[in-house]
Design a protein around this motif. Structure first.
Motif, short mmCIF file in Angstrom:
data_model
loop_
_atom_site.label_atom_id
_atom_site.label_comp_id
_atom_site.label_asym_id
_atom_site.label_seq_id
_atom_site.Cartn_x
_atom_site.Cartn_y
_atom_site.Cartn_z
N GLY A 1 16.41 -55.41 0.05
CA GLY A 1 16.25 -55.68 -1.37
C GLY A 1 17.22 -54.93 -2.25
N LEU A 2 17.88 -53.92 -1.71
CA LEU A 2 18.84 -53.15 -2.50
C LEU A 2 20.24 -53.73 -2.38
CD1 LEU A 2 17.58 -49.54 -1.61
CD2 LEU A 2 17.12 -50.85 -3.68
N PHE B 1 20.66 -57.66 -3.62
CA PHE B 1 20.18 -58.07 -4.94
C PHE B 1 21.10 -59.13 -5.54
CE2 PHE B 1 20.05 -57.30 -9.61
CZ PHE B 1 18.74 -57.71 -9.83
N LEU C 1 27.11 -53.28 -6.09
CA LEU C 1 25.77 -52.75 -6.33
C LEU C 1 25.72 -51.24 -6.16
CD1 LEU C 1 23.74 -55.49 -4.41
CD2 LEU C 1 23.93 -55.24 -6.90
N GLU D 1 12.12 -51.18 -2.23
CA GLU D 1 13.46 -51.78 -2.22
C GLU D 1 13.71 -52.62 -3.47
OE1 GLU D 1 14.05 -53.84 1.44
OE2 GLU D 1 14.09 -52.01 2.65
N SER D 2 13.44 -52.05 -4.62
CA SER D 2 13.68 -52.73 -5.90
C SER D 2 14.96 -52.18 -6.53
CB SER D 2 12.49 -52.52 -6.84
OG SER D 2 12.80 -53.01 -8.14
N TYR D 3 16.00 -52.99 -6.54
CA TYR D 3 17.27 -52.54 -7.10
C TYR D 3 17.19 -52.32 -8.61
CZ TYR D 3 22.26 -52.26 -8.12
OH TYR D 3 23.49 -51.85 -8.56
#
Length: 411
Positions: free
Chosen positions: A39-40, A43, A51, A104-106
């Motif tokens: 998730g990172l 994204f 990123l 895993e939230s960017y």
């Protein structure tokens, strides 16, 4: 006893602040390179390197904005109030960072790192507390000691990350949050007797109308900003590119780079313990000598010899620690009438701004020849040294400072 508690508390908060800021540097690269999509690094299907760059950039960007506004705000709303709020807020930012890694939230990771950097811009408040409540030789020593604590944090943070991340990526940030909350609790008794300040403006008004750059309306502070910016640009490009030089010239790996950096940080921290000693010589004259010595150290890697360069990187910590202590102590006395929070904030913001500018300039120079990075950095620091020396001589001739309300003439 009260002074000892105050100095100890501010040094502890300074140490914890930079420890938390430096945690992410060894932890983030593996999450964005050479692994499975998560998730990172996945994204919006953007390039992982982009990123990663954004995730690393937002923290110093927040630090720049925080350094610009938190010091002046504390001049109006109070040191104790702002220091406690920002320290607790930074601890919550570390907890949000840990949570973002777990899920895993960017977007949450970027937001948490930005807010944490913004609130960790309270270094100007820490220095303002010491500048306001201490005087004479003790003030100069205390400002030097808090600089040493900041430097030591950049050494402890990566070590803490390496030791604790093997159990969980979130654990280093939990430790940083707990340390900041504990440090804040210990600081409360030292700050409890601060006299209240009348709140005459909303905090947003203070942030937008009374940020540190409003000081540049004054001639002497404009001169200080220009000279310190040149020096900070030389130092920033040195900091940012000596690891790359160690890889290209010395074939050093991450452990080798860390070892050299550890030597520099340790010397800088030890030097800070003694750098605040009083001297009868004009502070700007001393700062010019110290900046000149730093310029020679910055130049050395550009000459190409590995061992001279490595020695210069480590020794650089000595003149740099003395320069910071000399300049901050002098500025605290000379420009007290403008508010210690604003003046200390201006110095911190100048360095943050220099880091952002020289990251781009250094990248362009390195495309041509990496040695150019150090040659240009040394030239900028040398220009600052010469300008500071000239300013000192002019002040001795004139015999007084212009446009410095509340100043104490030390020329």
């Amino acid at each position: 006893m009260q002074h000892s508690l105050l100095i100890g508390s501010t040094c502890l908060l300074a140490l914890l602040s930079t420890t938390g800021a430096s945690l992410a540097y060894p932890l983030l690269p593996p999450l964005f390179t050479g692994g499975a999509v998560n998730g990172l690094n996945g994204f919006l299907e953007l390039p992982p390197t982009l990123l990663f760059g954004i995730a690393v950039m937002v923290n110093p960007l927040g630090l720049l904005l925080g350094s610009a506004v938190l010091g002046p705000i504390s001049d109006s709303l109070g040191r104790r109030r702002m220091l406690l709020l920002t320290a607790i807020g930074a601890a919550l930012g570390h907890l949000l960072t840990a949570y973002s890694l777990l899920i895993e939230s960017y977007p949450l990771l970027v937001g948490a790192r930005f807010v944490t950097g913004l609130l960790e811009g309270n270094g100007a408040i820490l220095r303002a507390v010491l500048a306001e409540r201490l005087d004479g030789a003790l003030r100069k020593h205390a400002l030097s000691w808090v600089n040493g604590a900041f430097n030591l944090g950049w050494l402890i943070g990566p070590l803490l990350a390496a030791l604790s991340a093997r159990h969980s990526l979130a654990l280093p940030f939990y430790i940083a949050a707990g340390g900041l909350l504990l440090g804040t609790m210990l600081a409360v008794p030292a700050l409890a007797r601060e006299s209240g300040r009348a709140q005459t403006h909303h905090w947003w008004t203070l942030a937008t109308r009374h940020h540190v750059f409003t000081l540049l309306r004054h001639d002497a502070l404009r001169t200080l900003f220009a000279i310190h910016f040149f020096y900070a640009c030389g130092v920033a490009v040195f900091y940012e590119y000596f690891p790359l030089w160690l890889v290209e010239v010395g074939k050093r790996d991450a452990a080798g780079i860390a070892l050299v950096n550890m030597g520099m940080c340790l010397l800088m921290t030890c030097a800070a313990l003694f750098a605040g000693r009083a001297s009868p010589r004009d502070a700007r004259h001393r700062a010019s000598i110290q900046a000149g010595a730093a310029a020679l150290a910055i130049l050395s890697p550009g000459l190409g010899n590995l061992w001279i360069g490595v020695a210069a990187i480590i020794v650089f910590g000595l003149p740099h620690a003395y320069y910071n202590a000399t300049l901050q102590g002098w500025a605290a006395e000379q420009f007290a009438g403008h508010g210690h929070g604003a003046v200390m904030g201006l110095l911190s913001t100048t360095f943050c701004l220099a880091n952002i500018v020289m990251a781009l300039v250094g990248a362009l120079l390195a495309l041509v020849d990496l040695r150019l990075v150090f040659l240009v950095g040394a030239a900028l620091a040398a220009c600052a040294a010469l300008a500071m020396r000239r300013w000192s001589r002019m002040a001795m001739v004139v015999g007084r400072e212009l446009d410095c309300p509340g100043a104490v003439n030390r020329s």
